[in-house]
Design a protein around this motif. Structure first.
Motif, short mmCIF file in Angstrom:
data_model
loop_
_atom_site.label_atom_id
_atom_site.label_comp_id
_atom_site.label_asym_id
_atom_site.label_seq_id
_atom_site.Cartn_x
_atom_site.Cartn_y
_atom_site.Cartn_z
N LYS A 223 0.79 -1.11 -0.15
CA LYS A 223 -0.16 0.03 0.05
C LYS A 223 0.82 1.12 0.00
CE LYS A 223 -4.17 -2.04 2.22
NZ LYS A 223 -5.12 -1.98 3.20
N LEU A 224 2.11 1.02 -0.10
CA LEU A 224 3.01 2.43 -0.09
C LEU A 224 2.74 2.95 -1.55
CD1 LEU A 224 6.46 1.37 1.16
CD2 LEU A 224 5.02 2.89 2.26
N LYS A 225 2.63 4.26 -1.58
CA LYS A 225 2.39 4.88 -2.84
C LYS A 225 3.68 5.60 -3.29
CE LYS A 225 -2.48 5.74 -1.33
NZ LYS A 225 -2.29 5.06 -0.07
N PHE A 226 4.20 5.27 -4.50
CA PHE A 226 5.21 5.92 -5.17
C PHE A 226 4.55 6.91 -6.05
CE2 PHE A 226 7.53 5.73 -9.23
CZ PHE A 226 8.75 6.37 -8.89
N LEU A 227 5.47 8.25 -5.61
CA LEU A 227 5.13 9.42 -6.59
C LEU A 227 6.17 9.41 -7.69
CD1 LEU A 227 4.84 11.40 -3.67
CD2 LEU A 227 2.89 10.59 -4.70
N GLU A 228 7.31 9.77 -7.84
CA GLU A 228 8.25 9.78 -8.92
C GLU A 228 9.61 9.73 -8.48
OE1 GLU A 228 9.14 13.56 -10.72
OE2 GLU A 228 7.49 14.49 -9.38
N THR A 229 10.52 9.42 -9.48
CA THR A 229 12.01 9.44 -9.11
C THR A 229 12.67 10.82 -10.02
OG1 THR A 229 12.13 7.16 -9.05
CG2 THR A 229 14.03 8.18 -9.37
N VAL A 230 13.44 11.29 -9.38
CA VAL A 230 14.23 12.41 -9.71
C VAL A 230 15.83 12.43 -9.92
CG1 VAL A 230 12.32 14.06 -9.36
CG2 VAL A 230 14.10 13.97 -7.72
N ASN A 241 18.04 21.06 -4.55
CA ASN A 241 16.91 21.41 -5.34
C ASN A 241 15.80 20.67 -5.85
OD1 ASN A 241 17.88 24.16 -5.19
ND2 ASN A 241 19.23 24.03 -7.08
N GLN A 242 16.16 19.40 -5.87
CA GLN A 242 15.07 18.60 -6.24
C GLN A 242 14.32 18.06 -5.25
OE1 GLN A 242 14.64 18.15 -9.44
NE2 GLN A 242 15.81 16.67 -10.32
N ALA A 243 14.88 17.89 -4.08
CA ALA A 243 14.11 17.85 -2.98
C ALA A 243 13.05 18.68 -2.57
CB ALA A 243 14.83 17.51 -1.91
N GLN A 244 13.60 20.08 -2.84
CA GLN A 244 12.82 21.30 -2.72
C GLN A 244 11.59 21.11 -3.66
OE1 GLN A 244 13.13 24.05 -0.32
NE2 GLN A 244 10.92 24.08 -1.05
N THR A 245 11.86 20.65 -4.75
CA THR A 245 10.61 20.65 -6.02
C THR A 245 9.75 19.77 -5.40
OG1 THR A 245 12.26 21.41 -7.70
CG2 THR A 245 10.42 20.06 -8.36
N ILE A 247 8.98 18.92 -2.52
CA ILE A 247 7.95 19.48 -1.26
C ILE A 247 7.15 20.11 -1.94
CG2 ILE A 247 8.30 20.80 0.61
CD1 ILE A 247 11.16 19.32 1.17
N ASN A 248 7.46 21.27 -2.64
CA ASN A 248 6.75 22.31 -3.18
C ASN A 248 5.51 21.47 -4.36
OD1 ASN A 248 8.12 24.40 -2.21
ND2 ASN A 248 9.23 24.55 -4.18
N LYS A 249 5.80 20.41 -4.90
CA LYS A 249 5.04 19.94 -5.74
C LYS A 249 4.00 19.09 -5.16
CE LYS A 249 5.08 16.68 -9.96
NZ LYS A 249 6.05 16.13 -10.90
N TYR A 250 4.35 18.30 -4.07
CA TYR A 250 3.42 17.25 -3.65
C TYR A 250 2.91 17.87 -2.27
CZ TYR A 250 4.83 13.96 -7.22
OH TYR A 250 5.22 13.54 -8.40
N GLY A 251 3.19 18.91 -1.48
CA GLY A 251 2.89 19.50 -0.37
C GLY A 251 2.75 18.34 0.64
#
Length: 369
Positions: A223-230, A241-245, A247-251
């Motif tokens: 049931k873990l939900k994968f969002l994306e890989t950067v 910057n990728q971690a910040q993005t 955080i901003n993208k998924y809230g």
């Protein structure tokens, strides 16, 4: 680290349900089958099988003689590979008749890494130690090294097996996957959403780890939900910057970040701390204890996962000496690694350092690397 890349569909892919997780490939992985460990226990490696590594052509007799070795990591100037090189120097000092020089690109760039290998073939060395940025792309130049009679040993990130003699594996991919996913689930819950910050989609060890994480998550934490890989190129600023993005993208949806590199994990921790999200967004990843101490000690991050990078370099240096001496031969099932004792041979031509360790606030200050 990466996952099952049946298809590389862009830089992101949203999984909104267990079914989506099971049916979709995570970006960043490879296309090889996975062997997930049992959910409640790890398993011991089986018989290593028939040797599948390469062999140098017409190599001179190097037994007991002075060895000139170059170490070409993915990149130089980062703590991870600096500490690996420290272990190599320990092995060289212990041997007393081997010099190891570390040299390589300042960014995790496969084309530059190939150039370094090629240059040292031309200069003439007895041995090449490497951690590859791309297992396929680096193989031809490593094969040229073997054809020139040079001993070739990999560590940290492998090449195609016949392009080197042995590979010192810091941990089996399915063991890394189990440690990472179990720890993530314990921190964000069985239904939490997470994203991955990796180096590049072609970095072989990370690709293998992510593939194994996909299979293990589907089996043990469905049931873990994968969002994306950067991708972050093992660059500190880009990783932040990728971690910040993310955080901003998924809230509020983002509950965890998996760091696949020793650069990405502390950079993600710093992004979480600067955004005042300690305790709300977990960072679980591979990193040097020293880099994570500030975040673990102030209770922003709970753990970091790794192996001893110094031991990794030490073992790689000893393997190079043994290969050059002819004392480590195809068909071996174990390797006597000095102060590390006997290490197992796995996967035909790999020498296993051991299982990954989870460092916590209770013990992280006991380690200095």
């Amino acid at each position: 680290m990466k996952t099952l890349l049946a298809a590389l569909v862009g830089a992101s892919m949203l999984a909104t349900s267990p079914a989506a997780l099971a049916q979709s490939a995570w970006t960043g992985g490879d296309d090889q089958p996975a062997t997930p460990l049992a959910c409640d226990a790890s398993t011991s490696p089986s018989n290593p099988g028939e040797y599948n590594g390469g062999a140098p052509t017409n190599a001179p007799d190097r037994k007991g003689k002075a060895l000139k070795v170059v170490d070409i990591p993915k990149l130089v100037g980062v703590g991870y590979f600096n500490s690996v090189a420290q272990g190599m120097q320990e092995a060289a000092k212990q041997d007393g008749n081997m010099t190891i020089t570390t040299d390589g690109p300042t960014k995790a760039n496969i084309d530059e890494q190939i150039t370094f290998v090629d240059n040292y073939i031309t200069q003439g060395v007895d041995g090449i130690l490497f951690a590859s940025n791309d297992p396929v792309a680096i193989a031809p130049v490593l094969k040229r090294a073997l054809e020139a009679g040079i001993n070739v040993v990999g560590y940290d990130a492998d090449a195609e097996a016949d392009a080197r003699q042995w590979f010192v594996n810091q941990a089996l991919p399915n063991g890394v996957a189990k440690s990472m996913i179990d720890q993530l689930a314990s921190e964000i819950g069985e239904e939490g959403s997470f994203a991955i910050v990796t180096s590049t989609f072609t970095t072989p060890n990370q690709a293998r780890w992510i593939t194994e994480m996909t299979a293990y998550a589907e089996k043990c934490h469905p049931k873990l939900k994968f969002l994306e890989t950067v991708e972050a190129q093992e660059d500190n600023i880009l990783s932040f910057n990728q971690a910040q993005t993310l955080i901003n993208k998924y809230g509020d949806e983002l509950k965890g970040i998996l760091g696949m590199t020793s650069v990405a994990t502390p950079a993600a921790a710093e992004a979480v701390q600067q955004n005042k999200l300690c305790g709300k967004v977990s960072v679980v990843g591979l990193a040097l204890p020293n880099a994570m101490k500030p975040y673990v000690n102030n209770d922003c991050i709970k753990t970091t996962i790794l192996w001893s990078t110094v031991d990794l370099g030490y073992a790689a240096g000893l393997v190079m000496r043994a290969v050059a001496d002819g004392s480590l031969k195809p068909g071996a099932t174990e390797f006597e690694a000095g102060r590390l004792g006997k290490l197992q041979v796995v996967n035909q031509s790999q020498i296993l350092l051991g299982a990954p360790k989870v460092f916590t606030k209770a013990d992280i200050n006991n380690f200095d690397f």
